[in-house]
Scaffold this active site. Structure first.
Site, mmCIF file in Angstrom:
data_model
loop_
_atom_site.group_PDB
_atom_site.id
_atom_site.type_symbol
_atom_site.label_atom_id
_atom_site.label_comp_id
_atom_site.label_asym_id
_atom_site.label_seq_id
_atom_site.Cartn_x
_atom_site.Cartn_y
_atom_site.Cartn_z
ATOM 1 N N GLY A 7 0.713 -1.255 -0.002
ATOM 2 C CA GLY A 7 -0.016 -0.053 -0.004
ATOM 3 C C GLY A 7 0.826 1.037 0.054
ATOM 4 N N PHE A 11 -2.144 6.831 0.484
ATOM 5 C CA PHE A 11 -2.097 8.092 1.382
ATOM 6 C C PHE A 11 -1.077 7.779 2.669
ATOM 7 C CE2 PHE A 11 -4.541 10.088 5.248
ATOM 8 C CZ PHE A 11 -3.803 11.303 5.311
ATOM 9 N N ILE A 12 -1.149 6.754 3.286
ATOM 10 C CA ILE A 12 -0.453 6.956 4.438
ATOM 11 C C ILE A 12 0.589 5.947 4.072
ATOM 12 C CG2 ILE A 12 -0.124 5.797 6.858
ATOM 13 C CD1 ILE A 12 -3.226 6.077 7.024
ATOM 14 N N GLY A 13 0.779 4.875 3.287
ATOM 15 C CA GLY A 13 1.888 4.450 2.791
ATOM 16 C C GLY A 13 3.033 5.402 2.056
ATOM 17 N N VAL A 40 -1.063 -7.561 -3.398
ATOM 18 C CA VAL A 40 -0.596 -8.501 -2.200
ATOM 19 C C VAL A 40 -1.446 -9.695 -1.881
ATOM 20 C CG1 VAL A 40 -2.143 -7.608 -0.392
ATOM 21 C CG2 VAL A 40 -0.108 -8.059 0.164
ATOM 22 N N TYR A 163 -15.995 -3.398 7.072
ATOM 23 C CA TYR A 163 -14.507 -2.753 7.283
ATOM 24 C C TYR A 163 -13.751 -2.996 8.599
ATOM 25 C CZ TYR A 163 -10.657 0.682 7.698
ATOM 26 O OH TYR A 163 -9.496 1.319 7.732
ATOM 27 N N LYS A 167 -10.413 -5.349 9.592
ATOM 28 C CA LYS A 167 -9.325 -4.938 10.159
ATOM 29 C C LYS A 167 -9.164 -5.659 11.312
ATOM 30 C CE LYS A 167 -7.022 -1.993 8.884
ATOM 31 N NZ LYS A 167 -6.129 -1.946 7.957
HETATM 32 N N1 NAD Z 1 -6.905 6.930 6.642
HETATM 33 C C1 NAD Z 1 -7.259 6.492 7.998
HETATM 34 O O1 NAD Z 1 -7.803 7.433 8.751
HETATM 35 C C2 NAD Z 1 -7.089 5.218 8.541
HETATM 36 C C3 NAD Z 1 -7.385 4.843 9.910
HETATM 37 C C4 NAD Z 1 -7.170 3.707 10.227
HETATM 38 C C5 NAD Z 1 -6.635 2.439 9.645
HETATM 39 N N2 NAD Z 1 -6.072 3.134 8.214
HETATM 40 C C6 NAD Z 1 -5.408 1.867 7.669
HETATM 41 O O2 NAD Z 1 -4.090 2.424 6.896
HETATM 42 C C7 NAD Z 1 -3.978 1.955 5.924
HETATM 43 C C8 NAD Z 1 -3.502 2.782 4.478
HETATM 44 O O3 NAD Z 1 -4.784 3.305 4.406
HETATM 45 P P1 NAD Z 1 -4.909 4.906 3.753
HETATM 46 O O4 NAD Z 1 -5.922 5.806 4.332
HETATM 47 O O5 NAD Z 1 -3.632 5.311 3.221
HETATM 48 O O6 NAD Z 1 -5.728 4.435 2.294
HETATM 49 P P2 NAD Z 1 -5.402 4.346 0.821
HETATM 50 O O7 NAD Z 1 -6.512 3.952 0.080
HETATM 51 O O8 NAD Z 1 -4.898 5.766 0.291
HETATM 52 O O9 NAD Z 1 -4.137 3.303 0.680
HETATM 53 C C9 NAD Z 1 -4.235 2.010 0.422
HETATM 54 C C10 NAD Z 1 -3.430 1.502 -0.700
HETATM 55 O O10 NAD Z 1 -3.570 0.131 -0.553
HETATM 56 C C11 NAD Z 1 -3.369 -0.162 -1.885
HETATM 57 N N3 NAD Z 1 -4.026 -1.578 -1.906
HETATM 58 C C12 NAD Z 1 -5.138 -1.779 -1.574
HETATM 59 N N4 NAD Z 1 -5.468 -3.242 -1.760
HETATM 60 C C13 NAD Z 1 -4.589 -3.703 -2.408
HETATM 61 C C14 NAD Z 1 -4.114 -4.897 -2.702
HETATM 62 N N5 NAD Z 1 -4.815 -6.167 -2.581
HETATM 63 N N6 NAD Z 1 -2.514 -5.163 -3.045
HETATM 64 C C15 NAD Z 1 -1.830 -4.132 -3.352
HETATM 65 N N7 NAD Z 1 -2.032 -2.847 -2.698
HETATM 66 C C16 NAD Z 1 -3.296 -2.649 -2.404
HETATM 67 C C17 NAD Z 1 -4.091 0.693 -2.624
HETATM 68 O O11 NAD Z 1 -3.735 0.817 -3.891
HETATM 69 C C18 NAD Z 1 -3.549 2.018 -1.947
HETATM 70 O O12 NAD Z 1 -2.665 2.553 -2.335
HETATM 71 C C19 NAD Z 1 -5.100 0.683 5.612
HETATM 72 O O13 NAD Z 1 -4.558 -0.508 6.027
HETATM 73 C C20 NAD Z 1 -6.221 1.345 6.411
HETATM 74 O O14 NAD Z 1 -6.860 0.298 6.805
HETATM 75 C C21 NAD Z 1 -6.235 4.206 7.630
#
Ligand code: NAD
Ligand code: ZN
Length: 332
Positions: A7, A11-13, A40, A163, A167
Site C-alpha cells: 500500500g 495516502f499513509i503508505g 498483495v 471494514y 481490520k
Molecule cells: N486513513 C485513515 O484514517 C486510517 C485509519 C485507520 C486505519 N487506516 C489503515 O491505513 C492503511 C492505509 O490506508 P490509507 O488511508 O492510506 O488508504 P489508501 O487507499 O490511500 O491506501 C491504501 C493503498 O493500498 C493499496 N491496496 C489496496 N488493496 C491492495 C492489494 N490487494 N494489493 C496491493 N495494494 C493494495 C491501494 O492501491 C492504496 O494505494 C489501511 O490499512 C487502512 O485500513 C487508515
C-alpha cells in the site's frame, strides 16, 4: 533496513516511504494502484517482493465505510486474504518483523462511564433514536447519559461494520503468524488520519477530505449528527514516524502488540469542519442531523503506550495541521 511497504502508493503508505528514506532505510513498494499485478493477494507476487526484505510494513487495504456490506467480499479479499497471503509468504521466507496498519474501528463505540455503573459498553445505536436526534449512546443498564473517555488497547474488540471486521481479522492473522513463527508483530491502531495526499471524492475518503472538497466547491461542509461526535485527528506525518518507530523497535516475539496511534487530543467533527472552513475562508459548516448507521458516536485514543514504549510523539498539532491541510486545497 530493507522494508516492504504494502500500500506504499497510498495516502499513509506514501508518507511511510518518505519517513523510511529520511531515516536511511530502503523502502520497497508493493501496491496495485499503478500496476494491478502488484497485488498483495497474489502469492507469487508477494513471494518475489519479499526477496531480501528485513521487515514488512503492511498498509495495503480497502479502506473506509465504502459500500458497506454489499462490498463485503472486496473488503475480505483485499484485507483478509491479502494479509493471509502476506503472512504465509513471510513464514515461508523467514521474514520475522511485521508492522500492521491497524485501526481504532476494532473498538466499536469508545469508552464510556455511567455515574452509577462505572465503565459500560453501549451497543449499536438504534435507528429510531438517531431519527429522533438522540445521538448519545446511553447506559445499557439504566439508560442514563454517559461520559465519554479515552479508549486503551485492552478495550474489548467490537467491530461494527464490514471494514472493521476485516481490520480485526488482519490483527488476528498477524498474531497467529507471530505465534507460529516467533516473529514480532505490532499493530498501530490509527485514529482519524488526515493530511497531504488524503484520498478525495471517493466513498473511501475520510471526513476531513469531504469537508475540504465541499469548501473547494464553495459549499458549506455538511456535518452529520449534531457535530459533537468526538474523534482523535492525527496528522499523517506523525503516523508515518510512528510506523518507522515501530519497525525499529524491539517487541515481544511470538505475539502481536497493539498500540493506539492518535494525537491524544480529542476534537469534535464540528470543530474540524469549523477549523477547515475558517482556514479556507469558506462558508460556515451546516449541521445536518443526518447519520450513517454503523458510525460510532465518540472514539478517542489513549496513545500513552505508544509514546512510552516507542518514544514516539506527534509533532503536528490540530491548529497547524488543519491550516496546512486547508491551504493545500485542490493540490494536496
Ligand atoms: N486513513 C485513515 O484514517 C486510517 C485509519 C485507520 C486505519 N487506516 C489503515 O491505513 C492503511 C492505509 O490506508 P490509507 O488511508 O492510506 O488508504 P489508501 O487507499 O490511500 O491506501 C491504501 C493503498 O493500498 C493499496 N491496496 C489496496 N488493496 C491492495 C492489494 N490487494 N494489493 C496491493 N495494494 C493494495 C491501494 O492501491 C492504496 O494505494 C489501511 O490499512 C487502512 O485500513 C487508515
Ligand atoms: Zn448506568
Amino acid at each position: 533496513m530493507r522494508v516492504l511497504v504494502t500500500g506504499g502508493a497510498g495516502f499513509i503508505g506514501s508518507h511511510v516511504v518518505d519517513a523510511l528514506v529520511e531515516r536511511g532505510h530502503e523502502p520497497v513498494v508493493l501496491d496495485l494502484r499503478a500496476d494491478p499485478a502488484r497485488d498483495v493477494r497474489d502469492a507469487d507476487t508477494v513471494a518475489r517482493a519479499l526477496a531480501g526484505i528485513d521487515a514488512v510494513c503492511h498498509q495495503a487495504a480497502r479502506v473506509g465505510l465504502g459500500d458497506g456490506v454489499r462490498d463485503a467480499a472486496g473488503y475480505a479479499g483485499h484485507n483478509g486474504l491479502g494479509t493471509a497471503v502476506l503472512v504465509a509468504a513471510m513464514a515461508e521466507q523467514g521474514v520475522r518483523r511485521l508492522v500492521l496498519a491497524g485501526s481504532m474501528v476494532v473498538y466499536g463505540e469508545g469508552r464510556y462511564t455511567c455515574g452509577r455503573h462505572g465503565v459500560v459498553r453501549p451497543g449499536p445505536r438504534a435507528a429510531a433514536a438517531l431519527d429522533a436526534g438522540r445521538f448519545e449512546p446511553v447506559c445499557p443498564a439504566c439508560g442514563a447519559e454517559l461520559e465519554p473517555g479515552l479508549v486503551a488497547e485492552d478495550a474489548p474488540a467490537d467491530p461494527r461494520n464490514v471494514y472493521a471486521a476485516t481490520k480485526l481479522a488482519q490483527e488476528h492473522l498477524a498474531a497467529a503468524w507471530a505465534r507460529a513463527t516467533g516473529g514480532t508483530a505490532l499493530s498501530l491502531r490509527y485514529h482519524n488520519v488526515y493530511g497531504p495526499r488524503m484520498p478525495r471524492d471517493t466513498p473511501y475518503a475520510g471526513v476531513a477530505s469531504f469537508f475540504r472538497s465541499a469548501l473547494a466547491r464553495g459549499e458549506a461542509p455538511q456535518v452529520f449528527e449534531d457535530g459533537r461526535q468526538r474523534r482523535d485527528f492525527v496528522h499523517v506525518r506523525d503516523i508515518a514516524t510512528a510506523n518507522v518507530a515501530a519497525l525499529e523497535a524491539g517487541a515481544e516475539p511470538g505475539a502481536l502488540t497493539a498500540y493506539n496511534a492518535g494525537s491524544g487530543t480529542p476534537h469534535t467533527v464540528g470543530e474540524l469542519a469549523a477549523a477547515l472552513a475558517a482556514a479556507c475562508g469558506g462558508p460556515e459548516p451546516v449541521v445536518t442531523g443526518a447519520y450513517r448507521l454503523g458510525d460510532v458516536r465518540h472514539i478517542t485514543a489513549d496513545s500513552a503506550r505508544l509514546r512510552a514504549d516507542l518514544g514516539w510523539k506527534p509533532e503536528t498539532g490540530f491548529a497547524e495541521g488543519t491550516r496546512e491541510f486547508a491551504a493545500a486545497g485542490a493540490t494536496g
